[in-house]
Design an enzyme around this catalytic site. Structure first.
Site, PDB file in Angstrom:
ATOM      1  N   CYS A 182      -4.100  25.150  10.562  1.00  0.00           N
ATOM      2  CA  CYS A 182      -5.163  25.431   9.602  1.00  0.00           C
ATOM      3  C   CYS A 182      -4.658  25.145   8.189  1.00  0.00           C
ATOM      4  O   CYS A 182      -3.601  25.635   7.793  1.00  0.00           O
ATOM      5  CB  CYS A 182      -5.585  26.886   9.731  1.00  0.00           C
ATOM      6  SG  CYS A 182      -6.805  27.372   8.489  1.00  0.00           S
ATOM      7  N   CYS A 241      -8.157  33.128   9.163  1.00  0.00           N
ATOM      8  CA  CYS A 241      -8.618  33.161   7.764  1.00  0.00           C
ATOM      9  C   CYS A 241     -10.117  32.933   7.630  1.00  0.00           C
ATOM     10  O   CYS A 241     -10.647  33.008   6.522  1.00  0.00           O
ATOM     11  CB  CYS A 241      -7.854  32.153   6.914  1.00  0.00           C
ATOM     12  SG  CYS A 241      -8.301  30.431   7.204  1.00  0.00           S
ATOM     13  N   CYS A 262     -11.355  29.056  11.876  1.00  0.00           N
ATOM     14  CA  CYS A 262     -10.027  29.616  12.119  1.00  0.00           C
ATOM     15  C   CYS A 262     -10.176  31.123  12.292  1.00  0.00           C
ATOM     16  O   CYS A 262     -10.765  31.791  11.447  1.00  0.00           O
ATOM     17  CB  CYS A 262      -9.129  29.302  10.929  1.00  0.00           C
ATOM     18  SG  CYS A 262      -7.535  30.158  11.003  1.00  0.00           S
ATOM     19  N   CYS A 283     -14.983  19.030  17.070  1.00  0.00           N
ATOM     20  CA  CYS A 283     -15.155  17.992  16.050  1.00  0.00           C
ATOM     21  C   CYS A 283     -14.740  18.611  14.717  1.00  0.00           C
ATOM     22  O   CYS A 283     -15.445  19.459  14.173  1.00  0.00           O
ATOM     23  CB  CYS A 283     -16.630  17.569  16.049  1.00  0.00           C
ATOM     24  SG  CYS A 283     -17.019  16.245  14.911  1.00  0.00           S
ATOM     25  N   CYS A 301      -4.497  28.681   6.194  1.00  0.00           N
ATOM     26  CA  CYS A 301      -3.546  29.778   6.434  1.00  0.00           C
ATOM     27  C   CYS A 301      -2.327  29.368   7.246  1.00  0.00           C
ATOM     28  O   CYS A 301      -1.427  30.181   7.434  1.00  0.00           O
ATOM     29  CB  CYS A 301      -4.252  30.936   7.130  1.00  0.00           C
ATOM     30  SG  CYS A 301      -4.692  30.585   8.842  1.00  0.00           S
TER      31      CYS A 301
HETATM   32 FE    FE Z   1      -6.846  29.640   8.852  1.00  0.00          FE
END
Ligand code: FE
Length: 132
Positions: A47, A99, A96, A119, A50
């Site tokens: 991510c 976060c 995510c 996607c 984070c």
């Molecule tokens: Fe994240």
């Protein structure tokens, strides 16, 4: 999973304008423009908000959509799914789990073995290559 929470001001300081627009404002990068669309490196995609590991390169495939596509997340808990009814469509948004950053959408037209297509915007990811 322990959640990471920051104010918009903090996110703006820590992200590029494009990352902020996509991760925090649920934006979308233009297809075929993202740095990981045609990317074939071996490693883990994390991510961009984070650092949580989200996808392994072994599950990345060329969907032809213009966005990085994966048939499976790295773990059952890394990614959260939400119903998204924006733009007159019903889609599954993926974020995510740590976060809350917007990653992209999930479609049921992926390859075997899962039949799923995650996607994902390149701007929502950072790549961590395998050390050789
Ligand atoms: Fe994240």
């Amino acid at each position: 999973m322990a959640k990471l929470e920051k104010s918009d001001a903090e996110w703006k300081k820590d992200l590029t304008p494009e990352q902020f627009r996509i991760l925090r404002e649920k934006g979308t990068e233009r297809p075929f423009t993202g740095e990981y669309n045609a990317f074939k490196g071996e490693g883990v995609f994390k991510c961009a908000g984070c650092g949580e590991p989200l996808f392994a390169s072994a599950t990345k495939y060329d969907s032809g959509s213009g966005w990085p596509s994966f048939f499976q997340p790295l773990s059952d808990t890394a990614i959260a799914e939400h119903t998204d009814q924006s733009h007159g469509m019903t889609r599954t948004e993926v974020t995510c789990a740590k976060c809350g950053g917007h990653l992209g959408h999930l479609f049921p037209d992926g390859p075997r073995p899962t039949g799923q297509r995650y996607c994902i915007n390149s701007a929502s990811l950072n790549f961590d290559g395998l050390k050789k």
